[in-house]
Design an enzyme around this catalytic site. Structure first.
Site, PDB file in Angstrom:
ATOM      1  N   GLY A  76       0.825  -1.195   0.000  1.00  0.00           N
ATOM      2  CA  GLY A  76       0.000   0.000   0.000  1.00  0.00           C
ATOM      3  C   GLY A  76       0.860   1.246   0.000  1.00  0.00           C
ATOM      4  O   GLY A  76       2.040   1.209   0.351  1.00  0.00           O
ATOM      5  N   CYS A  77       0.263   2.378  -0.370  1.00  0.00           N
ATOM      6  CA  CYS A  77       1.040   3.617  -0.418  1.00  0.00           C
ATOM      7  C   CYS A  77       1.458   4.066   0.982  1.00  0.00           C
ATOM      8  O   CYS A  77       2.645   4.320   1.231  1.00  0.00           O
ATOM      9  CB  CYS A  77       0.274   4.711  -1.153  1.00  0.00           C
ATOM     10  SG  CYS A  77      -1.371   5.084  -0.484  1.00  0.00           S
ATOM     11  N   TRP A  78       0.513   4.154   1.912  1.00  0.00           N
ATOM     12  CA  TRP A  78       0.848   4.626   3.256  1.00  0.00           C
ATOM     13  C   TRP A  78       1.873   3.753   3.981  1.00  0.00           C
ATOM     14  O   TRP A  78       2.804   4.283   4.606  1.00  0.00           O
ATOM     15  CB  TRP A  78      -0.420   4.728   4.100  1.00  0.00           C
ATOM     16  CG  TRP A  78      -1.289   5.900   3.802  1.00  0.00           C
ATOM     17  CD1 TRP A  78      -2.484   5.904   3.126  1.00  0.00           C
ATOM     18  CD2 TRP A  78      -1.056   7.271   4.163  1.00  0.00           C
ATOM     19  NE1 TRP A  78      -2.999   7.176   3.043  1.00  0.00           N
ATOM     20  CE2 TRP A  78      -2.144   8.041   3.682  1.00  0.00           C
ATOM     21  CE3 TRP A  78      -0.035   7.922   4.845  1.00  0.00           C
ATOM     22  CZ2 TRP A  78      -2.239   9.409   3.865  1.00  0.00           C
ATOM     23  CZ3 TRP A  78      -0.129   9.291   5.034  1.00  0.00           C
ATOM     24  CH2 TRP A  78      -1.210  10.024   4.546  1.00  0.00           C
ATOM     25  N   TYR A  86       6.948  10.817  -1.466  1.00  0.00           N
ATOM     26  CA  TYR A  86       6.863   9.961  -2.646  1.00  0.00           C
ATOM     27  C   TYR A  86       5.502  10.135  -3.310  1.00  0.00           C
ATOM     28  O   TYR A  86       4.629  10.819  -2.778  1.00  0.00           O
ATOM     29  CB  TYR A  86       7.109   8.488  -2.286  1.00  0.00           C
ATOM     30  CG  TYR A  86       6.316   7.914  -1.139  1.00  0.00           C
ATOM     31  CD1 TYR A  86       5.352   6.931  -1.349  1.00  0.00           C
ATOM     32  CD2 TYR A  86       6.562   8.308   0.180  1.00  0.00           C
ATOM     33  CE1 TYR A  86       4.644   6.371  -0.293  1.00  0.00           C
ATOM     34  CE2 TYR A  86       5.855   7.766   1.249  1.00  0.00           C
ATOM     35  CZ  TYR A  86       4.894   6.792   1.006  1.00  0.00           C
ATOM     36  OH  TYR A  86       4.193   6.243   2.055  1.00  0.00           O
TER      37      TYR A  86
END
Length: 317
Positions: free
Chosen positions: A115-117, A288
């Site tokens: 996941g991004c987080w 990012y």
């Protein structure tokens, strides 16, 4: 040999970006499903079993269904949902997580895209726990801001429809049961689930995350220089890394480098350490693109590793 790639869910935000990143690759043949057959299970099943690698850009239940449709023993899978991220039979697709992870991904049949987080937390905290600078039972808190594309079609539609009336700063997940928490707990090395407060901003993509640290109660208090050295050493030892560590400057009070959109349309992540040794306080920051390193960029990086080509193929750093 040309590898056949099928993006199941190619019409979504992540699927579209993966397809764009793969455009023009001579070592790949991207299989495509016609718009009128996207919900045709038989056609999806045919393409899933024809592919050398299937990339799933679907909600959790649909991703599980796609995996169940693969009947051969050869199609490899990269799943961008949360369905398999802590599954023991799936490799975790954060290649820079540790020195061995690129090889784990390269040899895996099933890879769960991160996941991004979670990546911002894992990147900053895992090296400190492994170096013994933070205990595994440290009570972590984690927050930050991400572009609204991280919320999928529903949130994208909501923000675009709201226009100038859209919220510029909207915390969410305030029941502290966010779907990324199991993944964060599993791969940071912590024994305590972090207190996670995400925020969405009125911009499409990009993110900046923060890990505040109160260090004064530790038996041995690490300095800001110690924290920075452990993180920098970790990523310096990883080949083909897309994670950079900014120089440590204890006098730096602010910097435009923390702009959440600074790395948009790239696969780069930059980590920063800020500390006040006299107060025994520090903040670890990651910048990012939630659609790049946080989603489609990571998927292409994992695909490259699985195919044995340069990890940086099709990826802007």
């Amino acid at each position: 040999m040309v590898a056949k790639i099928f993006i199941d869910g190619e019409a979504g935000t992540t699927g579209l970006q993966i397809r764009e990143r793969l455009a023009g690759r001579r070592d790949l043949e991207v299989l495509s499903i016609s718009a009128d057959k996207r919900k045709d299970q038989d056609e999806r099943k045919r393409l899933l079993n024809e592919a050398d690698v299937a990339i799933l850009c679907l909600p959790d239940d649909a991703a599980k269904e796609s995996v169940s449709l693969i009947e051969n023993g050869s199609t490899r899978v990269i799943d961008a949902s949360t369905a398999f991220r802590v599954h023991p039979d799936w490799a975790y697709g954060f290649a820079e997580m540790d020195k061995a992870q690129s090889a784990v991904i390269a040899n895996a049949r099933f890879v769960a895209n991160p996941g991004c987080w979670p990546q911002g937390l894992i990147a900053n905290v895992r090296p400190l726990i492994e170096a013994g600078l933070l205990p595994a039972d440290y009570a972590l808190s984690y927050n930050g801001i991400s572009g609204y594309t991280g919320g999928g079609k529903a949130m994208i539609g909501e923000y675009e429809a709201a226009g100038d009336a859209a919220s510029h700063f909207m915390p969410y997940g305030l029941t502290f049961q966010h779907k990324h928490v199991p993944e964060m707990t599993a791969y940071t090395g912590t024994k305590v689930a972090p207190l996670f407060v995400p925020t969405v901003g009125d911009f499409a993509q990009g993110m900046t995350t923060f890990v505040p640290l109160q260090l004064g109660h530790l038996a041995k208090v690490p300095s800001g220089k110690d924290l920075h050295a452990a993180i920098a050493d970790h990523f310096a030892a990883i080949p083909d890394s897309f994670v950079a560590v900014a120089p440590y400057d204890p006098s730096l009070g602010k910097t435009p480098d923390l702009d959440p959109q600074a790395h948009n349309d790239t696969n780069t992540m930059t980590l920063h350490v800020f500390a006040n040794d006299a107060r025994a306080q520090a903040v670890l920051v990651a910048v990012y693109d939630n659609l790049g390193k946080g989603a489609s960029g990571a998927a292409v990086q994992n695909l490259n590793l699985m195919l044995g080509v340069s990890a940086k193929e099709s990826l802007a750093a």
